[in-house]
Design a protein around this motif. Structure first.
Motif, PDB file in Angstrom:
ATOM      1  N   GLY A   1       0.807  -1.203   0.000  1.00  0.00           N
ATOM      2  CA  GLY A   1       0.000   0.000   0.000  1.00  0.00           C
ATOM      3  C   GLY A   1       0.844   1.258   0.000  1.00  0.00           C
ATOM      4  N   LYS A   2       0.199   2.397   0.257  1.00  0.00           N
ATOM      5  CA  LYS A   2       0.903   3.665   0.333  1.00  0.00           C
ATOM      6  C   LYS A   2       1.552   3.804   1.707  1.00  0.00           C
ATOM      7  CE  LYS A   2      -2.206   5.980  -2.929  1.00  0.00           C
ATOM      8  NZ  LYS A   2      -3.180   7.072  -3.111  1.00  0.00           N
ATOM      9  N   VAL A   3       2.801   4.204   1.716  1.00  0.00           N
ATOM     10  CA  VAL A   3       3.583   4.296   2.951  1.00  0.00           C
ATOM     11  C   VAL A   3       4.102   5.714   3.116  1.00  0.00           C
ATOM     12  CG1 VAL A   3       5.555   3.396   4.239  1.00  0.00           C
ATOM     13  CG2 VAL A   3       4.292   1.891   2.675  1.00  0.00           C
ATOM     14  N   LEU A   4       3.780   6.350   4.238  1.00  0.00           N
ATOM     15  CA  LEU A   4       4.308   7.684   4.515  1.00  0.00           C
ATOM     16  C   LEU A   4       5.766   7.585   4.917  1.00  0.00           C
ATOM     17  CD1 LEU A   4       3.411  10.726   4.833  1.00  0.00           C
ATOM     18  CD2 LEU A   4       3.400  10.255   7.290  1.00  0.00           C
ATOM     19  N   VAL A   5       6.629   8.333   4.225  1.00  0.00           N
ATOM     20  CA  VAL A   5       8.060   8.281   4.502  1.00  0.00           C
ATOM     21  C   VAL A   5       8.605   9.703   4.628  1.00  0.00           C
ATOM     22  CG1 VAL A   5       8.301   6.098   3.278  1.00  0.00           C
ATOM     23  CG2 VAL A   5       8.736   8.233   2.056  1.00  0.00           C
ATOM     24  N   PRO A   6       9.704   9.872   5.357  1.00  0.00           N
ATOM     25  CA  PRO A   6      10.316  11.195   5.525  1.00  0.00           C
ATOM     26  C   PRO A   6      11.152  11.563   4.316  1.00  0.00           C
ATOM     27  CG  PRO A   6      11.593   9.560   6.681  1.00  0.00           C
ATOM     28  CD  PRO A   6      10.405   8.838   6.117  1.00  0.00           C
ATOM     29  N   PRO A   7      11.784  12.736   4.319  1.00  0.00           N
ATOM     30  CA  PRO A   7      12.616  13.152   3.180  1.00  0.00           C
ATOM     31  C   PRO A   7      13.624  12.079   2.777  1.00  0.00           C
ATOM     32  CG  PRO A   7      12.312  14.988   4.666  1.00  0.00           C
ATOM     33  CD  PRO A   7      11.712  13.801   5.350  1.00  0.00           C
ATOM     34  N   LEU A   8      13.572  11.660   1.543  1.00  0.00           N
ATOM     35  CA  LEU A   8      14.364  10.518   1.090  1.00  0.00           C
ATOM     36  C   LEU A   8      15.845  10.835   0.935  1.00  0.00           C
ATOM     37  CD1 LEU A   8      11.913   9.029  -1.570  1.00  0.00           C
ATOM     38  CD2 LEU A   8      12.233   8.338   0.818  1.00  0.00           C
ATOM     39  N   ALA A   9      16.197  12.111   0.871  1.00  0.00           N
ATOM     40  CA  ALA A   9      17.603  12.482   0.674  1.00  0.00           C
ATOM     41  C   ALA A   9      18.392  12.529   1.981  1.00  0.00           C
ATOM     42  CB  ALA A   9      17.700  13.831  -0.027  1.00  0.00           C
ATOM     43  N   ASP A  10      17.708  12.466   3.117  1.00  0.00           N
ATOM     44  CA  ASP A  10      18.414  12.548   4.396  1.00  0.00           C
ATOM     45  C   ASP A  10      19.230  11.283   4.640  1.00  0.00           C
ATOM     46  OD1 ASP A  10      17.667  15.090   5.086  1.00  0.00           O
ATOM     47  OD2 ASP A  10      15.975  14.474   6.331  1.00  0.00           O
ATOM     48  N   PRO A  11      20.391  11.408   5.317  1.00  0.00           N
ATOM     49  CA  PRO A  11      21.277  10.258   5.511  1.00  0.00           C
ATOM     50  C   PRO A  11      20.801   9.345   6.647  1.00  0.00           C
ATOM     51  CG  PRO A  11      22.197  12.163   6.599  1.00  0.00           C
ATOM     52  CD  PRO A  11      20.959  12.644   5.879  1.00  0.00           C
ATOM     53  N   VAL A  12      21.264   8.105   6.623  1.00  0.00           N
ATOM     54  CA  VAL A  12      20.999   7.169   7.722  1.00  0.00           C
ATOM     55  C   VAL A  12      22.259   6.350   7.993  1.00  0.00           C
ATOM     56  CG1 VAL A  12      18.523   6.960   7.323  1.00  0.00           C
ATOM     57  CG2 VAL A  12      20.075   5.428   6.128  1.00  0.00           C
ATOM     58  N   GLN A  13      22.425   5.971   9.254  1.00  0.00           N
ATOM     59  CA  GLN A  13      23.486   5.050   9.666  1.00  0.00           C
ATOM     60  C   GLN A  13      22.906   4.112  10.718  1.00  0.00           C
ATOM     61  OE1 GLN A  13      26.625   7.880  10.889  1.00  0.00           O
ATOM     62  NE2 GLN A  13      27.838   7.232   9.138  1.00  0.00           N
ATOM     63  N   PHE A  14      23.352   2.868  10.689  1.00  0.00           N
ATOM     64  CA  PHE A  14      22.931   1.867  11.667  1.00  0.00           C
ATOM     65  C   PHE A  14      23.878   0.692  11.537  1.00  0.00           C
ATOM     66  CE2 PHE A  14      20.397   1.575   7.771  1.00  0.00           C
ATOM     67  CZ  PHE A  14      20.695   0.285   7.346  1.00  0.00           C
TER      68      PHE A  14
ATOM     69  N   GLU B   1       6.508  10.473  -0.060  1.00  0.00           N
ATOM     70  CA  GLU B   1       7.468  11.300   0.659  1.00  0.00           C
ATOM     71  C   GLU B   1       6.830  12.574   1.194  1.00  0.00           C
ATOM     72  OE1 GLU B   1      10.567  12.785  -1.787  1.00  0.00           O
ATOM     73  OE2 GLU B   1      11.893  13.292  -0.090  1.00  0.00           O
ATOM     74  N   ALA B   2       7.050  12.836   2.462  1.00  0.00           N
ATOM     75  CA  ALA B   2       6.589  14.072   3.091  1.00  0.00           C
ATOM     76  C   ALA B   2       7.792  14.957   3.385  1.00  0.00           C
ATOM     77  CB  ALA B   2       5.837  13.771   4.378  1.00  0.00           C
ATOM     78  N   SER B   3       7.617  16.238   3.251  1.00  0.00           N
ATOM     79  CA  SER B   3       8.702  17.169   3.566  1.00  0.00           C
ATOM     80  C   SER B   3       8.844  17.302   5.081  1.00  0.00           C
ATOM     81  CB  SER B   3       8.424  18.545   2.963  1.00  0.00           C
ATOM     82  OG  SER B   3       7.349  19.178   3.661  1.00  0.00           O
ATOM     83  N   ALA B   4       9.976  17.789   5.507  1.00  0.00           N
ATOM     84  CA  ALA B   4      10.180  18.040   6.936  1.00  0.00           C
ATOM     85  C   ALA B   4       9.181  19.070   7.443  1.00  0.00           C
ATOM     86  CB  ALA B   4      11.613  18.506   7.180  1.00  0.00           C
ATOM     87  N   GLU B   5       8.830  20.023   6.580  1.00  0.00           N
ATOM     88  CA  GLU B   5       7.884  21.057   6.971  1.00  0.00           C
ATOM     89  C   GLU B   5       6.495  20.460   7.217  1.00  0.00           C
ATOM     90  OE1 GLU B   5       6.919  25.646   5.606  1.00  0.00           O
ATOM     91  OE2 GLU B   5       7.685  24.211   4.154  1.00  0.00           O
ATOM     92  N   PHE B   6       6.074  19.561   6.336  1.00  0.00           N
ATOM     93  CA  PHE B   6       4.790  18.871   6.526  1.00  0.00           C
ATOM     94  C   PHE B   6       4.810  18.075   7.829  1.00  0.00           C
ATOM     95  CE2 PHE B   6       2.305  15.003   6.263  1.00  0.00           C
ATOM     96  CZ  PHE B   6       1.073  15.425   5.779  1.00  0.00           C
ATOM     97  N   LEU B   7       5.878  17.352   8.067  1.00  0.00           N
ATOM     98  CA  LEU B   7       5.960  16.507   9.261  1.00  0.00           C
ATOM     99  C   LEU B   7       5.949  17.355  10.525  1.00  0.00           C
ATOM    100  CD1 LEU B   7       8.577  13.942   7.933  1.00  0.00           C
ATOM    101  CD2 LEU B   7       6.102  13.618   8.143  1.00  0.00           C
TER     102      LEU B   7
END
Length: 402
Positions: free
Chosen positions: A226-239, A291-297
């Motif tokens: 289905g449709k999945v709400l996700v944050p800005p896709l360009a932001d980095p991640v580490q784990f 994708e939602a913008s940081a401003e929307f979130l």
């Protein structure tokens, strides 16, 4: 959107919880099944050993031919693939009697969050261990604004009355103390075991057996489709996969490596988008990322890390949170499973949990809230308002529900 100080402290608390939370045994691909024997078998004492990373350490070390002794309160018994000596005691009360007179090649200290635990352990272990590995956290750092900072970055300062008097009970009441007390615990380790100490600072620990669902949310949610709400896709991640951390820790013990290391991955720059699409690739439902913008979130009070796990904004005061250097750790032998392996194994493990456990994820958006936010996101984008196409909309129809 930059997290508030309270949210950043919440991240520290979450990292603390993920390091010690009990875990169900992971039924996933494990390097310990095919690990080569070490050149020299070691006697390894693991303080803790039954939380998230500890069992992976035990299984990998056994597969390498090492002799393992665990020291903990004996409240979480595990089944092991080979003989493991299990000693009981209580570090809160200073009961180390089971360790008196014992000698070990290596001690791995997994659960310590207060300095007196290191000092008290040294009372029986100093001079009786040849190598001390302290598992710390990236939460020791004073800030996250600097991109590419390494192990020399400033650490948080303790401002309380007496660090040696701090207890885990007090720490749980005030998680703002977590990073500074971990930093002082590192110092105590170097003080008590000079020249033989390695400090490993993991970030977000993920994978099979994670009971916090910080990361597990995404494989499980994307697998639902289905449709999945996700944050800005360009932001980095580490784990880091718990198995990669555990296995590297054992190899550090074999190499007698000392010094301080940021223990996270991967070994390349990874964005939120690359992570999510990589996870989606191991599922079959064809989830659609919205994708939602940081401003929307920010407008709709969607929190980084808790509501949308793993994600921390890659700008402002948190620009460097997911951009810390791990070059030193990689040079010291840290390696990484593929994202696909971690995601697939996490899904397999989660699917083996009891129905009640699978019914409610412990992190991330609840389905009904995600649906409402997706509705607002769609309405706002269609309106093309001055708020970047992401306003709260006051026109007719679905927009009024936002």
């Amino acid at each position: 959107m930059s997290p508030t100080r309270r949210e950043i402290l919440g991240v520290s608390a979450a990292l603390a919880a993920s390091a010690v939370v009990p875990s169900s045994r992971a039924a996933a691909t494990d390097a310990s099944a095919t690990a080569a024997q070490a050149g020299k078998p070691l006697s390894i004492l693991i303080l803790g050993g039954t939380g998230f990373t500890g069992p992976h350490q035990v299984r990998y070390a056994l597969s390498r031919g090492h002799k393992i002794t665990l020291f903990n309160r004996g409240r979480r018994p595990k089944e092991w693939p080979a003989a493991v000596e299990e000693l009981t005691g209580d570090r809160d009360t200073g009961d180390y009697s089971a360790l008196k007179g014992r000698k070990f090649d290596v001690c791995i200290d997994n659960p310590t969050s207060v300095p007196h635990w290191v000092r008290d352990a040294a009372g029986v272990l100093k001079g009786n261990v040849g190598h001390y590995i302290f598992i710390s956290t990236i939460s020791v750092y004073a800030g996250s604004g600097q991109v590419g900072s390494d192990e020399s970055a400033p650490r948080g300062k303790y401002t309380g009355k007496d660090a040696m008097a701090e207890t885990n009970a007090e720490l749980r009441k005030n998680m703002a103390l977590y990073g500074p007390l971990k930093a002082l615990s590192e110092d105590e380790a170097h003080k008590q075991f000079p020249g033989i100490t390695a400090v490993i600072r993991p970030g977000l620990i993920v994978g099979s057996g994670d009971e916090t669902d910080r990361f597990s949310y995404w494989p499980v949610r994307l697998a639902r489709g289905g449709k999945v709400l996700v944050p800005p896709l360009a932001d980095p991640v580490q784990f880091i996969d718990a198995r990669d951390l555990a296995e590297w820790t054992i190899r550090m013990a074999e190499a007698r490596t000392t010094g301080d290391f940021n223990g996270h991955g991967p070994g390349y720059e990874l964005t939120m988008g690359a992570m999510l699409y990589g996870i989606r690739a191991v599922t079959t439902k064809g989830a659609v990322l919205r994708e939602a913008s940081a401003e929307f979130l920010r407008t709709y009070k969607v929190n980084a890390w808790s509501d949308l796990p793993v994600w921390i904004p890659g700008q402002g005061d948190t620009a460097g949170f997911h951009r810390r250097s791990n070059a030193r750790a990689i040079a010291a032998g840290l390696t990484f499973r593929s994202l696909a392996t971690t995601a697939a194994d996490t899904l397999t493990w989660f699917g083996q949990q009891p129905a009640a456990r699978q019914a409610t994820l412990r992190a991330g958006l609840k389905p009904e809230r995600e649906a409402a936010l997706l509705n607002c996101l769609g309405c706002n984008k269609n309106q093309r308002t001055p708020f970047g196409g992401l306003s709260r909309g006051k026109t007719s129809g679905n927009a009024r529900q936002c």
